[in-house]
Structures are given as structure tokens and as C-alpha cells.
Design an enzyme around this catalytic site. Structure first.
Site, PDB file in Angstrom:
ATOM      1  N   ASP A 197       3.341  -5.681  -2.312  1.00 37.56           N
ATOM      2  CA  ASP A 197       2.514  -5.003  -3.316  1.00 37.56           C
ATOM      3  C   ASP A 197       2.083  -5.953  -4.443  1.00 37.56           C
ATOM      4  OD1 ASP A 197       1.227  -2.955  -4.607  1.00 37.56           O
ATOM      5  OD2 ASP A 197       2.989  -1.679  -4.815  1.00 37.56           O
TER       6      ASP A 197
ATOM      7  N   CYS B  82      -3.949  -0.002  -4.983  1.00 37.83           N
ATOM      8  CA  CYS B  82      -2.887   0.297  -4.017  1.00 37.83           C
ATOM      9  C   CYS B  82      -3.215   1.480  -3.103  1.00 37.83           C
ATOM     10  CB  CYS B  82      -1.581   0.602  -4.747  1.00 37.83           C
ATOM     11  SG  CYS B  82      -0.939  -0.739  -5.767  1.00 37.83           S
TER      12      CYS B  82
ATOM     13  N   HIS C 209       0.962   4.462  -0.089  1.00 37.01           N
ATOM     14  CA  HIS C 209       1.269   4.575  -1.511  1.00 37.01           C
ATOM     15  C   HIS C 209       2.138   5.799  -1.791  1.00 37.01           C
ATOM     16  CE1 HIS C 209       0.510   3.756  -5.788  1.00 37.01           C
ATOM     17  NE2 HIS C 209       0.486   5.059  -5.932  1.00 37.01           N
TER      18      HIS C 209
END
Length: 447
Positions: free
Chosen positions: A10, A50, A106
């Protein structure tokens, strides 16, 4: 059939050794992986956020089709993805045992996606101090950093890595598809002291960021790239925190490299080492002061460029690199191709990268596209980056001469042909927002 180890990280930009994004980055495990296979040095996300990026990777469908352009809805909330199997579901339907842990989607695999995963590897969270360590009171709560907690064992990413390593010792009756999603270097940039000690803060090289870089940008670029969750560059520099924040990011990168190493070492020692495809990727890049921006949320190089490394037994060659423009959307069709599975009919929008694994200089698409916000597009070829916003304003950068995108050539008539050519890469269809979502913004003082 070969197994698949699917490693996502991430907010990891190109500050890793094998991408040469920062000269001081210490990432021995990922560097070693890149030497074993194919490193795509010009890979980009479809969305520098994201939620949307991961929905795109897991579906193989781009934002122009599914209608998620920013922070927003879950995979299962998007009407355009109602009949689109996640890559995990797809492999499960082809006889694979699916395992997943950490941040892959996510919002995780919930609702109708719950059955996509056969075995959970957990999603442990790292501890946070009771009071902010370094964050000024006016900043968003996520934007904290410092040497915390004391030991690696307390970190959620370490726990995930060790759980995945343990799973690789199991006796699988079917081929496995293992998704492992590491959270660092996402904010808050909190990792144990040992990772900070790898770097001398006083000697850390900061991004070169000339003030004049902003002079030739479109008038509206501030509103396009202005999100409330990140501090402004003025807030970071004015509070004297640029160097310590940069230190924390590098420490977090080295920490997650260690986590990757735990899993890779376990695979190496397992009976699956010679029959497992590895793909390591990051969901988007991250800015640390470039163009006076922090976080992702832009169409510039540092925000869209991602890590993408492949090791595919019998296909990839050691120390192979390709500068062809590729996209995270290419992961799904490539894995289908490498495993000999028939891809979902009419679903996948990416390309099969095995062509470039066999020949890094093979004929290829001339450009790849990233979008951020409705009808704002970044087009990246091997040499150029072209950005066009919804209102028609433009940016153009020549990476052969301007690696850091300091000189906007959009108004230079000598590049009119280049612009016209790259404009043709913009998709004709722009799906409206699939689910309404109000993006958090705020007024910036002094801007």
C-alpha cells in the site's frame, strides 16, 4: 497448474532499490526478487487512490467502465462490477484454493464476495500510541509518524507475513492463489526503532522541488489535486517536518521490504518454490513534496508509477526489465495466461504481459492511461506524460529531458503532434460515478 503468490503493498512509490527512485532506499528483499525475474519500470496504476485502484486490479476493469474515480464505494457496491468475478473468485472457479490476508481489497472481501476466499490469513492492525507522536494538532489523524511500537512482533504486517509463511508449509491438495496485502508504508508512518536506525536523518536526500515548478501548471490544478486528508507542503515545511516525515517513509519502506522477505523466504523453503508464480505490485505511488504535494491523488509520475515485478517459472528471465508502458489492469489477464486458464469473456481490459516477459522489446501499446476524478486523464508513453483535465487544460512532459516533470510543454507548438497522438489514447467512454461519493476537500490558506 502453477500456484500464485500475489503480493500487494500500500502506498509504495518507486523509492525502492530496483526502481532507482531514491538513492538511499534499502530494500534488499524486493531487489533480490526483481533480479530473479521481470521488472516493469514503466508500470502505472489506473487510479492513484487505494479503493478504486484495488477494485480495478481485482476486477480487471478500469475506472472508465466501473465508475469509481476517487476514494469511495466498495467493490460490491459498484453496479458495473455486479457480474464481474474478482481475480480470487476467478481462480477459485478454476480449481484453486484461495487464501487472502491484509489489505488486498480496500474494504476486504465482504458481502457477496465473502465466498471468494477459502482461507483467511487475517487482517491484524498495528498498534497506535495513545497520543500523537509527531503530528501537529491541526493535521489529519492518520498523518502521524515515529519509532513505534518497540518490536516487529507487534506490527500487523509482521503478523500477516508470519501467518502467510506458516500457510506455505501446509500440504495443499489443489494449486493455491495466495493474496497478501501489506499496509506500510501507508500513513501513519509508525514502525519500530530499528527501521529508523537504518537511515541517518540529517543525511537523507530530499526531493528536489524548485518553487518555479508550479508556475506553468494549469490554474485549476490546485482544486483537482487538493484533498483534505493530507497536509499541504506549506504545513509540512512550515512546521519543520519534511526531513523527519521523509525519514519515516524510508523507514516504513525498509520495514515492509522485510515483511516481503519473510514470505519469500518461506516460499523458497517450501515444496512449492519451483511451481509458483510471484507478482509483486503497489496500488499507486506517493508524493513526498514533489510539486508541493504529499500523498497520492494526482496524475503526475510519482503518484501513478508503481512497482510491478514478476517471477514466472519457465517464462521470466533473470534481471529482465521492460520500459514499455504497462498498467495494473494487466495483472489479471497475465495471470490467466500464465496459468493456462480461460479469462472471463469480455471482462478484462488489460493486456497479457507474458509477451514482454519473453521479449522486453516486443511490439506493444504505445501508452497507458490513468484517471483521477471524472474525465481527468494522464497518458504515459515510454517518453512522454500527457495530462488533460475535464476543462481541457493540459500538461505535457518529455521524460527524456525532464525526469521530474518540471517543464510543462503543453503550450509549445513543437509538441502539437505529440499531444494530438496521445489525446487519441483517452477512452471514448467515461462512466459516470457508479455510486455517489462526496470527496473531502478543504480551503487551503495562502493558496
Amino acid at each position: 497448474k502453477p500456484n500464485v503468490l500475489f503480493l500487494s503493498i500500500d502506498d509504495l512509490n518507486d523509492w525502492v532499490g530496483f526502481m532507482d527512485g531514491h538513492p538511499q532506499a534499502k530494500t534488499p528483499n524486493m531487489d533480490a526478487l526483481a533480479k530473479r525475474g521481470s521488472n516493469f519500470t514503466n508500470a502505472h496504476c489506473s487510479v492513484p487512490v487505494c479503493t478504486s485502484s484495488r477494485a480495478s486490479v481485482m476486477s480487471g476493469i478500469g475506472p472508465m467502465t466501473h465508475g469509481s474515480y476517487e476514494i469511495g464505494p466498495k467493490y460490491e457496491q459498484l453496479p458495473a462490477l455486479a457480474d464481474a468475478p474478482t481475480i480470487q473468485r476467478y481462480f477459485k472457479s478454476h480449481g484453486y484454493n484461495t487464501l487472502s490476508g491484509g489489505k488486498v481489497l480496500h474494504h476486504n472481501f465482504g458481502g457477496r464476495l465473502s465466498d471468494d476466499i477459502d482461507q483467511s490469513l487475517g487482517r491484524a492492525r498495528s498498534p497506535r500510541p495513545k497520543k500523537p507522536m509527531s503530528r501537529p494538532a491541526s493535521w489529519s489523524g492518520a498523518w502521524d509518524w515515529g519509532a513505534y511500537p518497540e518490536t516487529d512482533a507487534q506490527m500487523g504486517d509482521i503478523q500477516l507475513a508470519e501467518t502467510a509463511a506458516k500457510a506455505l508449509k501446509e500440504d495443499f491438495e489443489k494449486p493455491f492463489f495466495m493474496s497478501v496485502g501489506f499496509f506500510r508504508p501507508h500513513v501513519p508512518l509508525l514502525v519500530p526503532p530499528k527501521w529508523f536506525e537504518l537511515y541517518d536523518e540529517d543525511k537523507i536526500i530530499l526531493p528536489n522541488n524548485p518553487k518555479s515548478d508550479l508556475d506553468d501548471l494549469p490554474k485549476n490544478f490546485l482544486s483537482i489535486n487538493d484533498y483534505a486528508v493530507a497536509p499541504t507542503h506549506a504545513e509540512v515545511t512550515g512546521s519543520g517536518n519534511q526531513r523527519s516525515l521523509t525519514h519515516a517513509y524510508l523507514a516504513s519502506v525498509s520495514f515492509v521490504d522485510h515483511c516481503v522477505g519473510i514470505v519469500l523466504d518461506a516460499l523458497k523453503e517450501s515444496p512449492y518454490a519451483d511451481n509458483t508464480i510471484i507478482v509483486l505490485w503497489s496500488d499507486h505511488g506517493f508524493q513526498l513534496g514533489e510539486k508541493e504535494r504529499w500523498s497520492k491523488y494526482s496524475l503526475w509520475e510519482r503518484a501513478t508509477r508503481v512497482n510491478m515485478v514478476w517471477v514466472a517459472p519457465g517464462v521470466t528471465k533473470p534481471r529482465s526489465t521492460s520500459a514499455r508502458p504497462v498498467n495494473l489492469l494487466d495483472i489479471y489477464p497475465t495471470l490467466a495466461s500464465l496459468t493456462g486458464c480461460t479469462p472471463p469473456e469480455g471482462q478484462l481490459e488489460g493486456n497479457d504481459l507474458s509477451v514482454l516477459m519473453k521479449d522486453p522489446d516486443a511490439a506493444w501499446d504505445e501508452a497507458t492511461v490513468t484517471t483521477f476524478g471524472y474525465k481527468n486523464y494522464g497518458v504515459r508513453s515510454e517518453r512522454y506524460r500527457y495530462i488533460v483535465y475535464e476543462d481541457g487544460t493540459e500538461e505535457l512532459y518529455d521524460h527524456a529531458k525532464d525526469k521530474w516533470e518540471w517543464l510543462n510543454l503543453a503550450d509549445n507548438p513543437e509538441y502539437a503532434t505529440i499531444k494530438k497522438k496521445m489525446l487519441k489514447e483517452i477512452p471514448a467512454h467515461h462512466e459516470p460515478y457508479g455510486v455517489a461519493y462526496k470527496v473531502p476537500k478543504r480551503k487551503r490558506k495562502g493558496q
